[in-house]
Scaffold this motif. Structure first.
Motif, PDB file in Angstrom:
ATOM      1  N   TRP A 117       0.668  -1.002   0.083  1.00 35.09           N
ATOM      2  CA  TRP A 117       0.048   0.212  -0.029  1.00 35.09           C
ATOM      3  C   TRP A 117       1.076   1.358   0.076  1.00 35.09           C
ATOM      4  CZ3 TRP A 117      -3.809  -1.301   4.402  1.00 35.09           C
ATOM      5  CH2 TRP A 117      -4.603  -2.408   4.218  1.00 35.09           C
ATOM      6  N   SER A 121       1.207   3.983  -2.880  1.00 31.38           N
ATOM      7  CA  SER A 121       0.494   5.440  -2.656  1.00 31.38           C
ATOM      8  C   SER A 121       1.326   6.435  -3.398  1.00 31.38           C
ATOM      9  CB  SER A 121       0.495   5.794  -1.076  1.00 31.38           C
ATOM     10  OG  SER A 121       2.073   5.915  -1.149  1.00 31.38           O
ATOM     11  N   ARG A 127      -0.589   1.370  -8.107  1.00 30.45           N
ATOM     12  CA  ARG A 127      -1.908   1.732  -7.423  1.00 30.45           C
ATOM     13  C   ARG A 127      -3.167   1.400  -8.214  1.00 30.45           C
ATOM     14  NH1 ARG A 127      -1.036   6.601  -6.448  1.00 30.45           N
ATOM     15  NH2 ARG A 127      -1.883   7.617  -8.198  1.00 30.45           N
TER      16      ARG A 127
END
Length: 202
Positions: A117, A121, A127
């Motif tokens: 994650w 980002s 993503r």
């Protein structure tokens, strides 16, 4: 005297086994050394396969790591289903359910997902792969939690409270990333279970 030839493992089975070793090794790498340290070469070495064999299955690190987290997420969901099924036979309390959820969000699999994650980002291409994957995992986790709690989402506010439960245990998993947060986590889960019982009309 003739000797029987030992049957060779079918190519397809060997390929599946290699792929699984790579996925498991990638999850381990993500959880232990993060995104930066998880290269195809490092994962291949940990899996005990050549870099060429690894790149036969996954052309890029992004492909490998995203597939690994998807694999890990499937394992997480399967484990959650299995544990909740076990609890179902015991008529679990709300505290039992939220404690189990918190355990699922403090595993190496979840730690690996967190590292991905963070990388996603600031990486638009990564993503784009991670967001739909996590949305699917989130929907399944929500559904399993509703079932485990016996929650009626037609009642106003119940759906949001169930989602708040998942947001809470995810946040507690994040807090556990740097230090052992188990003592504080137990107190918070006990308080939240009481809050959840009131919201569910128990």
């Amino acid at each position: 005297m003739t000797t029987q030839a030992v049957p060779r493992e079918p190519q397809q089975d060997r390929s599946r086994a290699t792929r699984r070793r790579l996925l498991e090794a990638a999850v381990e790498c993500l959880a232990s050394v993060g995104w930066t340290g998880t290269t195809v070469a490092v994962v291949a070495e940990r899996a005990g396969v050549s870099r060429g064999a690894a790149q036969h299955h996954f052309r890029t690190r992004e492909e490998l790591v995203t597939a690994a987290v998807e694999y890990g997420s499937d394992v997480r969901m399967a484990q959650m289903r299995e544990r909740l099924d076990e609890l179902a036979d015991m008529r679990p309390s709300t505290l039992d359910v939220v404690t189990l959820l918190a355990e699922m969000y403090t595993t190496p699999l979840f730690r690996a997902a967190l590292h991905l994650w963070v990388a996603a980002s600031s990486d638009q291409q990564l993503r784009a792969q991670v967001v739909p994957l996590e949305a699917r995992v989130g929907r399944e986790a929500h559904r399993l939690t509703v079932e485990a709690l016996g929650a009626d989402e037609s009642v106003a506010g119940v759906r949001e409270t169930v989602q708040a439960t998942l947001d809470l245990v995810r946040g507690l998993g994040l807090a556990d990333l740097l230090t052992d947060d188990s003592a504080r986590r137990r107190k918070l889960l006990g308080q939240w279970a009481s809050t959840l019982d009131a919201a569910l009309g128990r």
